[in-house]
Design a protein around this motif. Structure first.
Motif, PDB file in Angstrom:
ATOM      1  N   TYR A 123       0.715  -1.284  -0.372  1.00  0.00           N
ATOM      2  CA  TYR A 123      -0.164   0.163  -0.190  1.00  0.00           C
ATOM      3  C   TYR A 123       0.838   1.166  -0.269  1.00  0.00           C
ATOM      4  CZ  TYR A 123      -3.458   3.659   1.416  1.00  0.00           C
ATOM      5  OH  TYR A 123      -3.957   4.380   1.496  1.00  0.00           O
ATOM      6  N   ASP A 124       0.520   2.130  -0.685  1.00  0.00           N
ATOM      7  CA  ASP A 124       0.792   3.438  -1.342  1.00  0.00           C
ATOM      8  C   ASP A 124       0.600   4.570  -0.367  1.00  0.00           C
ATOM      9  OD1 ASP A 124       2.487   5.891  -2.006  1.00  0.00           O
ATOM     10  OD2 ASP A 124       2.897   4.892  -3.918  1.00  0.00           O
ATOM     11  N   GLU A 125       0.902   4.834   0.759  1.00  0.00           N
ATOM     12  CA  GLU A 125       0.233   5.895   1.579  1.00  0.00           C
ATOM     13  C   GLU A 125      -0.280   6.816   0.538  1.00  0.00           C
ATOM     14  OE1 GLU A 125       0.207   5.694   5.619  1.00  0.00           O
ATOM     15  OE2 GLU A 125       1.139   3.539   5.857  1.00  0.00           O
ATOM     16  N   LYS A 126       1.042   7.516   0.441  1.00  0.00           N
ATOM     17  CA  LYS A 126       1.072   8.649  -0.295  1.00  0.00           C
ATOM     18  C   LYS A 126       0.481   9.020  -0.908  1.00  0.00           C
ATOM     19  CE  LYS A 126       4.446  12.172  -2.012  1.00  0.00           C
ATOM     20  NZ  LYS A 126       5.964  12.656  -2.706  1.00  0.00           N
ATOM     21  N   GLU A 127       0.517   8.218  -2.327  1.00  0.00           N
ATOM     22  CA  GLU A 127      -0.623   7.743  -3.529  1.00  0.00           C
ATOM     23  C   GLU A 127      -1.720   7.651  -3.235  1.00  0.00           C
ATOM     24  OE1 GLU A 127      -0.389   9.097  -6.576  1.00  0.00           O
ATOM     25  OE2 GLU A 127       2.234  10.030  -5.383  1.00  0.00           O
ATOM     26  N   ASN A 128      -2.188   6.919  -2.247  1.00  0.00           N
ATOM     27  CA  ASN A 128      -3.534   6.271  -1.916  1.00  0.00           C
ATOM     28  C   ASN A 128      -3.434   4.761  -3.152  1.00  0.00           C
ATOM     29  OD1 ASN A 128      -5.660   5.496  -0.498  1.00  0.00           O
ATOM     30  ND2 ASN A 128      -6.729   6.872  -1.335  1.00  0.00           N
ATOM     31  N   LYS A 129      -2.903   4.043  -3.766  1.00  0.00           N
ATOM     32  CA  LYS A 129      -2.626   2.799  -4.467  1.00  0.00           C
ATOM     33  C   LYS A 129      -2.167   1.486  -3.608  1.00  0.00           C
ATOM     34  CE  LYS A 129      -2.099   6.287  -8.004  1.00  0.00           C
ATOM     35  NZ  LYS A 129      -1.337   6.376  -9.663  1.00  0.00           N
TER      36      LYS A 129
END
Length: 158
Positions: A123-129
């Motif tokens: 989970y890429d929290e910054k990109e929400n992906k």
């Protein structure tokens, strides 16, 4: 730290043995007052009842920035063996796992003789992906685990 095994399956039902500790101020895995009937309502993927599958394996979950919980698992249509048709499924919860909805296949095998295996989620929290890495083996034959032929399997990133 949570130690021990507090939920057990007995006679096909999950049984709650002790309260879980709170992970943080927002998320409690199980409330101390929860009963056995309530735990059974929280089953994410129910073998024999969900998505036409006999069983599910390799579970994982991701908590998104918006508080939604998404869970994933291998969807196994013909039992728990590694050598059956399998796909990757997901389910969503907006209440920290008390209820689940939108159960669906998110990575389908190429055909009923193929299997999608061993999903990994990042989970890429910054990109929400959410990024998924998964292997597809183009057969349900047992011999393919030991083959070196690259034509027998592929690894995908979604």
């Amino acid at each position: 730290m949570i130690k021990g095994r507090f939920v057990q399956k007995r006679n096909g039902k999950l049984v709650y043995l002790k309260p879980f500790q709170k992970v943080n101020s927002q998320l409690s895995i199980f409330e101390p007052s929860i009963n056995n009937q309530e735990i059974n309502k929280r089953i994410v993927f129910d073998g024999g009842n969900d998505m036409g599958a006999e069983s599910f394996r390799i579970p994982s979950s991701i908590l998104l920035n918006n508080g939604e919980l998404i869970s994933f698992a291998q969807v196994q249509y013909a039992g728990a063996s590694d050598y059956t048709n399998q796909e990757i499924g997901s389910a969503r919860s907006g209440d920290f796992g008390k209820t689940w909805h939108d159960k669906q296949v998110i990575a389908a095998a190429s055909n009923t003789d193929s299997r999608m295996l061993n999903p990994t989620f990042i989970y890429d929290e910054k990109e929400n992906k959410i990024i998924m890495i998964v292997t597809e083996i183009f057969s349900t034959s047992e011999t393919l685990w030991w083959t070196n032929d690259d034509a027998d399997w592929d690894i995908y990133t979604f």
